[in-house]
Design a protein around this motif. Structure first.
Motif, short mmCIF file in Angstrom:
data_model
loop_
_atom_site.label_atom_id
_atom_site.label_comp_id
_atom_site.label_asym_id
_atom_site.label_seq_id
_atom_site.Cartn_x
_atom_site.Cartn_y
_atom_site.Cartn_z
N GLY A 207 42.14 43.62 94.30
CA GLY A 207 41.90 43.28 95.69
C GLY A 207 41.65 44.48 96.59
O GLY A 207 42.10 45.59 96.33
N HIS A 208 40.86 44.21 97.65
CA HIS A 208 40.61 45.20 98.71
C HIS A 208 39.71 46.33 98.21
O HIS A 208 38.96 46.12 97.27
CB HIS A 208 41.94 45.65 99.32
N ASP A 209 39.77 47.51 98.83
CA ASP A 209 38.77 48.54 98.54
C ASP A 209 39.42 49.91 98.73
O ASP A 209 39.97 50.18 99.80
CB ASP A 209 37.58 48.37 99.51
N ARG B 26 49.98 51.59 98.67
CA ARG B 26 48.89 50.78 99.22
C ARG B 26 48.52 49.68 98.24
O ARG B 26 48.39 49.93 97.03
CB ARG B 26 47.65 51.64 99.47
N GLU B 27 48.26 48.50 98.76
CA GLU B 27 47.91 47.36 97.90
C GLU B 27 46.67 47.65 97.05
O GLU B 27 46.64 47.32 95.87
CB GLU B 27 47.67 46.12 98.78
N CYS B 28 45.65 48.29 97.64
CA CYS B 28 44.41 48.55 96.89
C CYS B 28 44.68 49.42 95.66
O CYS B 28 44.04 49.23 94.62
CB CYS B 28 43.34 49.18 97.78
N ILE C 217 43.45 40.32 91.81
CA ILE C 217 44.81 40.84 91.77
C ILE C 217 45.18 41.44 93.13
O ILE C 217 44.49 42.33 93.64
CB ILE C 217 44.94 41.90 90.66
N HIS C 218 46.28 40.94 93.70
CA HIS C 218 46.72 41.36 95.04
C HIS C 218 48.23 41.56 95.08
O HIS C 218 48.94 41.24 94.12
CB HIS C 218 46.36 40.27 96.06
N CYS C 219 48.69 42.08 96.24
CA CYS C 219 50.11 42.06 96.59
C CYS C 219 50.25 41.26 97.87
O CYS C 219 49.38 41.33 98.75
CB CYS C 219 50.63 43.47 96.85
N ASN C 220 51.33 40.53 97.98
CA ASN C 220 51.59 39.74 99.16
C ASN C 220 52.27 40.59 100.22
O ASN C 220 52.75 41.69 99.93
CB ASN C 220 52.50 38.56 98.78
ZN LIG Z 1 45.45 41.32 99.31
#
Ligand SMILES: [Zn+2]
Length: 189
Positions: A8-10, A29-31, A88-91
């Motif tokens: 997820g994200h960039d 960082r989530e990314c 795939i992400h983090c909440n």
């Molecule tokens: Zn996310």
């Protein structure tokens, strides 16, 4: 099976959610978490005989403002074409919420089955709070993909305990996601 992996994200344009240390500085960082887990998922699935393609980009479905992100994630998966799609992400919420959930377009579908396989593997491997499988038909990557697709919310990056898990056990998350995909593949046969 052809598995499309979308961390997820960039890395360059969109960190996603973050965790702050005691001094108020971003220490996770989530990314970056998503990229690390996604790369490892690819490694484990290729070892299990899957074909994988990985793309992390701000451009999910022509929603990016950046010219150096010309390829839309959803089209890339559809054109390949992938058999399954895993984002795939983090909440993140209020710092208190914890746990794992996997989101799908519809629970009563192959995407719903894939979501449950991954949810079960993560919760049993990591011992995270089981928030269950959720239907989120409005999510871009679930709405614009043609194949069974899921969005994995591994854990809450803004919760200290979950963030520690994401830091120390990111490889275990990757193994669990890969096992969830292969469980799903077995369930089709
Ligand atoms: Zn996310």
């Amino acid at each position: 099976m052809k598995v499309f992996i979308n961390p997820g994200h960039d890395i360059k344009y969109d960190s996603g959610a973050v965790h702050y240390d005691a001094d108020g500085n971003v220490d996770l960082r989530e990314c970056d978490v998503a990229a690390k887990i996604g790369t490892a998922v690819q490694k484990y699935l290729e070892a299990a005989g899957c074909e994988c393609r990985l793309l992390q980009s701000d451009n999910l479905y022509y929603d990016s403002n950046y010219d150096d992100r010309p390829v839309a994630v959803c089209d890339d998966a559809n054109d390949w074409p992938a058999d399954v799609f895993v984002s795939i992400h983090c909440n993140a919420a209020n710092g208190q919420a914890r746990g794992t959930e996997v989101e799908c377009y519809s629970r009563m579908s192959n995407g719903g089955n894939l979501a449950q396989c991954i949810q079960d593997q993560i919760v049993s491997a990591l011992g995270t709070v089981d928030r269950g499988v959720k239907e989120m038909p409005g999510l871009i990557v679930l709405r614009h993909t043609d194949m069974p697709a899921v969005l994995v919310e591994t854990a809450f990056i803004d919760n200290d305990d979950d963030a520690a898990l994401l830091t120390d056990k990111w490889d275990n998350f990757a193994r669990a996601i890969a096992r969830g995909v292969t469980d799903y593949e077995c369930s089709l046969q």
